[in-house]
Every structure is written in C-alpha cells, then in structure tokens.
Enzyme design. Structure first.
Site, PDB file in Angstrom:
ATOM      1  N   SER A 164     -52.847  46.350  61.471  1.00  0.00           N
ATOM      2  CA  SER A 164     -52.934  46.625  60.039  1.00  0.00           C
ATOM      3  C   SER A 164     -52.254  45.585  59.162  1.00  0.00           C
ATOM      4  O   SER A 164     -52.604  45.448  58.000  1.00  0.00           O
ATOM      5  CB  SER A 164     -52.378  48.015  59.745  1.00  0.00           C
ATOM      6  OG  SER A 164     -51.092  48.158  60.282  1.00  0.00           O
ATOM      7  N   HIS A 192     -58.488  50.641  61.074  1.00  0.00           N
ATOM      8  CA  HIS A 192     -59.104  49.573  60.270  1.00  0.00           C
ATOM      9  C   HIS A 192     -60.438  49.106  60.840  1.00  0.00           C
ATOM     10  O   HIS A 192     -61.097  48.257  60.242  1.00  0.00           O
ATOM     11  CB  HIS A 192     -58.154  48.375  60.149  1.00  0.00           C
ATOM     12  CG  HIS A 192     -56.973  48.675  59.296  1.00  0.00           C
ATOM     13  ND1 HIS A 192     -57.011  48.620  57.927  1.00  0.00           N
ATOM     14  CD2 HIS A 192     -55.721  49.082  59.620  1.00  0.00           C
ATOM     15  CE1 HIS A 192     -55.832  48.963  57.437  1.00  0.00           C
ATOM     16  NE2 HIS A 192     -55.030  49.250  58.448  1.00  0.00           N
ATOM     17  N   LYS A 212     -60.044  54.644  55.030  1.00  0.00           N
ATOM     18  CA  LYS A 212     -60.154  53.202  54.768  1.00  0.00           C
ATOM     19  C   LYS A 212     -61.609  52.849  54.468  1.00  0.00           C
ATOM     20  O   LYS A 212     -62.080  53.153  53.388  1.00  0.00           O
ATOM     21  CB  LYS A 212     -59.523  52.449  55.922  1.00  0.00           C
ATOM     22  CG  LYS A 212     -58.010  52.648  55.825  1.00  0.00           C
ATOM     23  CD  LYS A 212     -57.184  52.260  56.982  1.00  0.00           C
ATOM     24  CE  LYS A 212     -55.733  52.557  56.609  1.00  0.00           C
ATOM     25  NZ  LYS A 212     -54.878  52.739  57.759  1.00  0.00           N
TER      26      LYS A 212
END
Ligand SMILES: *Cc1c(COP(=O)(O)O)cnc(C)c1O
Length: 351
Positions: A164, A192, A212
């Site tokens: 991240s 992610h 996300k």
C-alpha cells in the site's frame, strides 16, 4: 510527539474526481484510492438510493442476529463467482476482515510468516492470533524459504499482494509454490489489487476491499467453504459488529456488475499507469526526512496538486515519502503536469 510527526485531519469538500477542494482551494487529487473513479459513478449512486428506499438506512443487527439481508447473500454469491472461490464472506472493512481472518483461523501454537511491510491490519491480526510471528525481508523469497524450513507446522504465509505504501507487487507464483512445498496456508490481502489486477489461480485465502477501486466500503474474504464456515463461527470482528447497511451493499453489487460488463475505466487506469511508467497505481516518491516530505507536499499543494506525505510509523524510519495514486479520472495531461512539476528544480529546492 514531534511536530513533523503530528497527524492532522484534512477536510475535503466538493469531491469531483479528480478534483477536490481543500482549505478553500480546488486541487487535483493524487491521493485517492478510488482508482476507477467508481465512488461517483451514477450506477453506484442510483443503486444506493434504490436500496435505501427499499430497505431503509440500517440493518439493525449483526450478521448472525437478524442483520443478514438478501443483499448480503447476493453480494457474497457474486464475490465467490468473481473470485472463482467456493464461498465468500463480507466483512465491514478491510481492517476488520484482516484482524478477523487472522485471529479467527490461526491458533496460538501456529507460526505466521509475514512480509515486513505488510499493512498494519495484518500486523494487528497476527498479534491478536497470539501465534509466533516471523517477519521476512520485504519480497525476499529466499529469506521466507529459510524461515519456513526451520519451523514445524502449522504455518501461514501472510502478505499484501500490492503493497500500500510502495506500490510494488508480491511474487505470487513463488508464494503459491512455497506455500505448497512447505504445507503452509496462504493468506493474500488484495486490497489494492481488487478491480485493478487480474485474478490469480491457486489455493489461497483472498481478502479484498470494496473501499478502493470498487468505490464504496466494506470487504470480503473468498476461500474454500470450510474456511468460510470457520470464520462465521469464530471471527470476532465478523460476529460482534452490525452488518453493513443496504446502501453500501447495493453500491458494491453495482460496482461488481459494472466492472464485469464495462472495462473502459480499467483500460484508462492502465493507460495512465503505463503513461507514468509505473507498474501499479501507487507511486512512492521517497524523500527520507519527515520534514522534506511535508514541505514537498505543501509546495505541490500551493501549485494545485494534492499529494499526501506519508511518515513513520506508517512507513519505516528515514523513508518519509509522497505517495501518489493514479486513477482512471486523470488525463494524460494531468500526469504530465505533475511529472513536470516534480522534475522542476523550484519544487525540490524548497525542501
Ligand atoms: C486499505 C487497506 C486495508 C484496509 O481496508 P479498509 O477497507 O480501508 O479497512 C487492508 N489492507 C491493505 C493492504 C490496505 O491497503
């Protein structure tokens, strides 16, 4: 606390991807994890409005005590299908999923092998499990293998797949191979990667988030049925928290539907990532000292770019950085403008 370590909340108004307004100034946002720009997509907004009108705003209970709506079940079926897994379970956030999965599956007598730069929620989950934790050097598969060789069962390898704060990628093929060879469970945090990178085939417990690239909130675990059953019985962050509201679940369903039939945002995102010359949407610009990272971030803000500075303890000492994230909402001109500013002397020389 050192002043350059003090964390502050910054209040954003009028998000209009890729622009935001901060302290009254409209700036181009390079800090959001909304990689596909879905948080403002009309299909997601409409889905939340419809679900709220039909179901109301709250679920009124935890998942096991009256909080499971047909929407939750649909989302879990859809995720299992999307991930090619036997079953899936929705958690209230990625943080809760990580602590709940690690503490719920891993026993005190087990051994955890964790990449040194794993997300804080995996670190906390490992602590809650009370297992013995071995940290291997970031991405160093030889180090991991050496540690695995000297440890009896039961073993678990735990890693982010896209890191991240660095944007680099775990060597998945090698991880699958080592897990297989040393009979270790493999737990992958794909926070992610979800909606950004393609699916990988192989035996693993996969955790992803809707917060996300999928533009909303909540998380999931996709795994074999037996694992999901164990989590339902023993994962405290799943059991002892109110189920996500219908609006959020409906947004997640809409996001999955959208990305499975329209890949245009995904294509634009990857064009942008390649245009920058990167390998993932997260790009670290490591400057070292806290003060230098803060000043660089402030200087960029003055000229119209919001790029967050990340300082220890979120990243290791001496590696304070700007963490910029690229999205499908940026144009190639936006990227060129930022690259040009970053390479100009005046920005750097103020640091
Ligand atoms: C963001 C993130 C999480 C936490 O997810 P939330 O849904 O925001 O709680 C977990 N793991 C990684 C690697 C992340 O980047």
């Amino acid at each position: 606390m050192l002043t350059q370590r003090l964390r502050k909340l910054q209040t954003i108004s009028e998000p209009q991807r890729p622009y935001i307004t901060l302290n009254g100034k409209r700036v181009l946002d390079f800090s959001s994890n909304d990689y596909l720009g879905l948080s403002q997509h009309p299909a997601l907004i409409e889905a939340t409005q419809k679900a709220t009108a039909q179901y109301g705003t709250g679920t009124g209970g935890s998942r096991l005590i009256g909080g499971t709506l047909d929407l939750h079940t649909q989302l879990e079926e859809k995720i299992a299908q999307f991930k090619g897994a036997e079953k899936a379970l929705v958690f209230n956030s990625g943080y809760q999923a990580n602590i709940g999965v690690l503490a719920g599956l891993i026993k005190k007598t087990d051994h955890i092998f964790a990449d040194r730069l794993n997300h804080a929620s995996l670190v906390d989950g490992a602590i809650l499990s009370r297992a013995t934790v071995h940290r291997y050097r970031h991405l160093d598969m030889d180090h991991l293998e050496a540690l695995l060789q000297h440890t009896p069962r039961k073993k678990w390898i735990v890693t982010d797949t896209v890191f991240s704060m660095d944007g680099d990628l775990a060597p998945l093929r090698k991880l699958y191979e080592l897990a297989d060879r040393y009979e270790a469970g493999l737990i992958l945090d794909e926070a992610h990667a979800t909606g950004v990178f393609p699916e990988t085939a192989g035996e693993a417990i996969k955790i992803g988030t809707f917060s996300k690239a999928l533009g909303s909130f909540g998380a999931y675990v996709a795994a074999r049925e037996e694992i999901i059953q164990t989590l339902i019985q023993s994962s405290r962050s799943f059991i002892y928290s109110t189920a996500l509201p219908p609006a959020v679940i409906a947004a997640n369903l809409a996001a999955l539907e959208l990305i499975s039939k329209d890949n245009s945002a995904h294509q634009t995102l990857w064009q942008n990532i390649r245009h920058w010359g990167a390998h993932s949407p997260i790009i670290p610009i490591v400057v070292g000292e806290d003060h230098a990272a803060l000043t660089l971030s402030q200087n960029l803000f003055e000229v119209g770019f919001f790029v967050h500075a990340i300082r220890p303890p979120t990243v290791p000492e001496g590696t304070a950085r700007l963490r910029l994230s690229i999205s499908a909402c940026h144009s190639s001109q936006h990227l060129d403008d930022l690259q040009q500013i970053l390479s100009s002397r005046s920005i750097i020389s103020c640091v």
